[in-house]
Design a protein around this motif. Structure first.
Motif, PDB file in Angstrom:
ATOM      1  N   PRO A   4     -64.528   4.434  47.391  1.00 12.49           N
ATOM      2  CA  PRO A   4     -63.661   5.620  47.673  1.00 12.49           C
ATOM      3  C   PRO A   4     -62.506   5.460  46.646  1.00 12.49           C
ATOM      4  O   PRO A   4     -62.085   4.423  46.302  1.00 12.49           O
ATOM      5  N   LYS A   5     -61.925   6.514  46.049  1.00 13.27           N
ATOM      6  CA  LYS A   5     -61.049   6.489  45.284  1.00 13.27           C
ATOM      7  C   LYS A   5     -59.645   6.363  45.976  1.00 13.27           C
ATOM      8  O   LYS A   5     -58.492   6.016  45.542  1.00 13.27           O
ATOM      9  N   TYR A   6     -59.810   6.825  47.342  1.00 14.96           N
ATOM     10  CA  TYR A   6     -58.597   6.689  48.378  1.00 14.96           C
ATOM     11  C   TYR A   6     -59.316   6.672  49.740  1.00 14.96           C
ATOM     12  O   TYR A   6     -60.521   6.816  49.844  1.00 14.96           O
ATOM     13  N   THR A   7     -58.642   6.160  50.411  1.00 13.63           N
ATOM     14  CA  THR A   7     -58.750   6.026  51.853  1.00 13.63           C
ATOM     15  C   THR A   7     -57.518   6.204  52.709  1.00 13.63           C
ATOM     16  O   THR A   7     -56.613   6.739  52.372  1.00 13.63           O
ATOM     17  N   VAL A   8     -57.528   6.089  54.135  1.00 11.03           N
ATOM     18  CA  VAL A   8     -56.531   6.625  54.891  1.00 11.03           C
ATOM     19  C   VAL A   8     -55.609   5.180  54.796  1.00 11.03           C
ATOM     20  O   VAL A   8     -55.980   4.167  54.552  1.00 11.03           O
ATOM     21  N   PRO A   9     -54.317   5.683  55.013  1.00  8.59           N
ATOM     22  CA  PRO A   9     -53.174   4.486  54.978  1.00  8.59           C
ATOM     23  C   PRO A   9     -53.507   3.491  55.954  1.00  8.59           C
ATOM     24  O   PRO A   9     -54.158   3.783  56.924  1.00  8.59           O
ATOM     25  N   SER A  10     -53.359   2.371  55.576  1.00  9.32           N
ATOM     26  CA  SER A  10     -53.504   1.094  56.024  1.00  9.32           C
ATOM     27  C   SER A  10     -54.910   0.348  55.691  1.00  9.32           C
ATOM     28  O   SER A  10     -54.995  -0.730  56.199  1.00  9.32           O
ATOM     29  N   LEU A  11     -55.866   1.096  55.208  1.00  6.55           N
ATOM     30  CA  LEU A  11     -56.998   0.507  55.286  1.00  6.55           C
ATOM     31  C   LEU A  11     -57.332   0.315  53.446  1.00  6.55           C
ATOM     32  O   LEU A  11     -56.847   1.100  52.796  1.00  6.55           O
ATOM     33  N   THR A  12     -57.976  -0.521  53.191  1.00  5.13           N
ATOM     34  CA  THR A  12     -58.272  -0.766  51.585  1.00  5.13           C
ATOM     35  C   THR A  12     -59.358  -0.037  51.240  1.00  5.13           C
ATOM     36  O   THR A  12     -60.094   0.397  52.182  1.00  5.13           O
ATOM     37  N   PRO A  13     -59.496   0.586  50.078  1.00  2.47           N
ATOM     38  CA  PRO A  13     -60.775   1.141  49.655  1.00  2.47           C
ATOM     39  C   PRO A  13     -62.068   0.515  50.282  1.00  2.47           C
ATOM     40  O   PRO A  13     -63.140   1.111  50.551  1.00  2.47           O
ATOM     41  N   GLU A  14     -62.078  -1.004  50.044  1.00  4.59           N
ATOM     42  CA  GLU A  14     -63.243  -1.526  50.632  1.00  4.59           C
ATOM     43  C   GLU A  14     -63.556  -1.390  51.999  1.00  4.59           C
ATOM     44  O   GLU A  14     -64.345  -1.170  52.694  1.00  4.59           O
ATOM     45  N   GLN A  15     -62.281  -1.424  53.054  1.00  7.00           N
ATOM     46  CA  GLN A  15     -62.476  -1.273  54.480  1.00  7.00           C
ATOM     47  C   GLN A  15     -62.969   0.181  54.561  1.00  7.00           C
ATOM     48  O   GLN A  15     -63.759   0.466  55.561  1.00  7.00           O
ATOM     49  N   GLY A  16     -62.446   1.129  53.990  1.00  7.36           N
ATOM     50  CA  GLY A  16     -62.930   2.490  54.049  1.00  7.36           C
ATOM     51  C   GLY A  16     -64.315   2.836  53.772  1.00  7.36           C
ATOM     52  O   GLY A  16     -64.940   3.408  54.594  1.00  7.36           O
ATOM     53  N   ALA A  17     -64.771   2.241  52.597  1.00  2.00           N
ATOM     54  CA  ALA A  17     -66.215   2.093  52.524  1.00  2.00           C
ATOM     55  C   ALA A  17     -67.047   1.563  53.451  1.00  2.00           C
ATOM     56  O   ALA A  17     -68.070   2.020  53.970  1.00  2.00           O
ATOM     57  N   THR A  76     -62.544  11.710  55.499  1.00  2.00           N
ATOM     58  CA  THR A  76     -61.021  11.450  55.563  1.00  2.00           C
ATOM     59  C   THR A  76     -61.177  10.121  55.066  1.00  2.00           C
ATOM     60  O   THR A  76     -60.105   9.933  54.532  1.00  2.00           O
ATOM     61  N   LEU A  77     -62.174   9.162  55.298  1.00  2.58           N
ATOM     62  CA  LEU A  77     -62.067   7.867  54.610  1.00  2.58           C
ATOM     63  C   LEU A  77     -62.052   8.029  52.938  1.00  2.58           C
ATOM     64  O   LEU A  77     -62.334   6.861  52.497  1.00  2.58           O
ATOM     65  N   GLY A  78     -62.597   8.924  52.720  1.00  2.00           N
ATOM     66  CA  GLY A  78     -62.689   9.199  51.114  1.00  2.00           C
ATOM     67  C   GLY A  78     -64.095   9.205  50.612  1.00  2.00           C
ATOM     68  O   GLY A  78     -64.197   8.972  49.370  1.00  2.00           O
ATOM     69  N   VAL A  79     -65.179   9.001  51.702  1.00  3.41           N
ATOM     70  CA  VAL A  79     -66.471   8.916  51.248  1.00  3.41           C
ATOM     71  C   VAL A  79     -67.293  10.312  51.457  1.00  3.41           C
ATOM     72  O   VAL A  79     -66.801  10.910  52.495  1.00  3.41           O
ATOM     73  N   ALA A  80     -68.110  10.506  50.710  1.00  2.00           N
ATOM     74  CA  ALA A  80     -68.983  11.699  50.948  1.00  2.00           C
ATOM     75  C   ALA A  80     -69.939  11.633  52.125  1.00  2.00           C
ATOM     76  O   ALA A  80     -70.971  10.789  51.987  1.00  2.00           O
ATOM     77  N   PRO A  81     -69.873  12.394  53.238  1.00  2.00           N
ATOM     78  CA  PRO A  81     -70.994  12.128  54.049  1.00  2.00           C
ATOM     79  C   PRO A  81     -72.235  12.840  53.705  1.00  2.00           C
ATOM     80  O   PRO A  81     -72.327  13.843  53.088  1.00  2.00           O
ATOM     81  N   VAL A  82     -73.354  12.236  54.238  1.00  2.14           N
ATOM     82  CA  VAL A  82     -74.660  12.768  53.630  1.00  2.14           C
ATOM     83  C   VAL A  82     -75.508  12.967  54.877  1.00  2.14           C
ATOM     84  O   VAL A  82     -75.592  12.481  55.827  1.00  2.14           O
ATOM     85  N   GLY A  83     -75.746  14.178  55.012  1.00  2.00           N
ATOM     86  CA  GLY A  83     -76.494  14.778  56.114  1.00  2.00           C
ATOM     87  C   GLY A  83     -77.645  15.696  55.721  1.00  2.00           C
ATOM     88  O   GLY A  83     -78.147  16.586  56.613  1.00  2.00           O
ATOM     89  N   THR A  84     -78.273  15.233  54.768  1.00  2.00           N
ATOM     90  CA  THR A  84     -79.411  15.870  54.400  1.00  2.00           C
ATOM     91  C   THR A  84     -80.581  15.288  55.151  1.00  2.00           C
ATOM     92  O   THR A  84     -80.628  14.031  55.423  1.00  2.00           O
ATOM     93  N   PRO A  85     -81.806  16.442  55.499  1.00  2.00           N
ATOM     94  CA  PRO A  85     -82.887  15.743  56.053  1.00  2.00           C
ATOM     95  C   PRO A  85     -83.539  14.573  55.498  1.00  2.00           C
ATOM     96  O   PRO A  85     -83.831  13.454  55.975  1.00  2.00           O
ATOM     97  N   GLY A  86     -83.653  14.626  54.048  1.00  2.00           N
ATOM     98  CA  GLY A  86     -84.210  13.463  53.230  1.00  2.00           C
ATOM     99  C   GLY A  86     -83.802  12.259  53.611  1.00  2.00           C
ATOM    100  O   GLY A  86     -84.214  11.046  53.546  1.00  2.00           O
ATOM    101  N   ALA A  87     -82.158  12.222  53.436  1.00  2.00           N
ATOM    102  CA  ALA A  87     -81.553  10.969  53.473  1.00  2.00           C
ATOM    103  C   ALA A  87     -81.632  10.372  55.093  1.00  2.00           C
ATOM    104  O   ALA A  87     -81.743   9.066  55.247  1.00  2.00           O
ATOM    105  N   LEU A  88     -81.743  11.375  56.057  1.00  2.38           N
ATOM    106  CA  LEU A  88     -81.780  10.832  57.315  1.00  2.38           C
ATOM    107  C   LEU A  88     -83.244  10.145  57.537  1.00  2.38           C
ATOM    108  O   LEU A  88     -83.297   8.948  57.955  1.00  2.38           O
ATOM    109  N   VAL A  89     -84.270  10.749  56.963  1.00  2.61           N
ATOM    110  CA  VAL A  89     -85.428   9.996  57.038  1.00  2.61           C
ATOM    111  C   VAL A  89     -85.665   8.610  56.288  1.00  2.61           C
ATOM    112  O   VAL A  89     -86.122   7.652  56.941  1.00  2.61           O
ATOM    113  N   LYS A  90     -84.838   8.603  55.101  1.00  2.00           N
ATOM    114  CA  LYS A  90     -84.983   7.429  54.390  1.00  2.00           C
ATOM    115  C   LYS A  90     -83.887   6.417  54.976  1.00  2.00           C
ATOM    116  O   LYS A  90     -84.656   5.023  54.815  1.00  2.00           O
TER     117      LYS A  90
END
Length: 186
Positions: A4-17, A76-90
């Motif tokens: 992510p380009k940003y995340t919550v304070p006190s976490l690194t982008p790697e931790q947020g991901a 909030t962590l700077g990542v896009a949640p994926v809630g599509t049926p195809g992604a769920l099944v995959k």
């Protein structure tokens, strides 16, 4: 997953991901649980129909609120949640719910197995976030409180007066449904 380009304070982008990836697994599992619960709600029959039919809808509503909270935490962590049926099944690592129209007790036998899997994975997610992100950990623990309560509601229908589950040691949906449903045939 891209950082992510940003995340919550006190976490690194790697931790947020990393936390977002854990949460994405829970988002998939809870979306699946909400759909499974509605499937059960529509397909229960027999003498315990109304009790189970009416018990399930509040669980669906609560699980949908959990889904929303998790998706919003991922964002909030700077990542896009994926809630599509195809992604769920995959992404899912479990099989589709295997019981169609059946007795309420048979469905509860199968749902017992579903809840064991959901709760076990949710506990693992809580443990994985405990040190990195206490906010996410707290949210998951709150969900566990409700999920374990719903599991108890299910098991109360499957428990004998002596405290044994009618599903015995079965660990599959179909096996648990068959053992629990045998109680209806007596």
């Amino acid at each position: 997953m891209a950082l992510p380009k940003y995340t919550v304070p006190s976490l690194t982008p790697e931790q947020g991901a990393e936390v977002a990836a854990v949460l994405q697994g829970r988002l998939d599992a809870l979306n699946d649980l909400a759909l499974t619960l509605k499937h059960i709600h529509w397909n229960v029959v027999g003498p315990h129909f109304i009790a189970v039919h009416e018990m399930i809808d509040p669980q669906v509503d609560a699980v949908r609120l959990m889904v929303d909270a998790i998706a919003e935490r991922i964002a909030t962590l700077g990542v896009a949640p994926v809630g599509t049926p195809g992604a769920l099944v995959k992404n899912r690592t479990w099989d589709d719910y295997s019981i169609g129209r059946d007795s309420a007790i048979a469905h509860l036998g199968a749902l017992d197995v579903v809840y064991v899997g959901i709760i076990t994975s949710h506990r693992e997610a809580a443990e994985a976030t405990e040190e990195t992100d206490p906010v996410t950990n707290d949210m998951l623990i709150g969900h566990l409180h409700e999920l374990e309560l719903f599991h108890w509601f299910v098991r109360a229908h499957l428990e004998s007066v002596g405290g044994a589950l009618t599903t015995g040691s079965s660990s599959t949906e179909k096996g648990s449904a068959k053992k629990a449903g045998a109680k209806d045939d007596v």
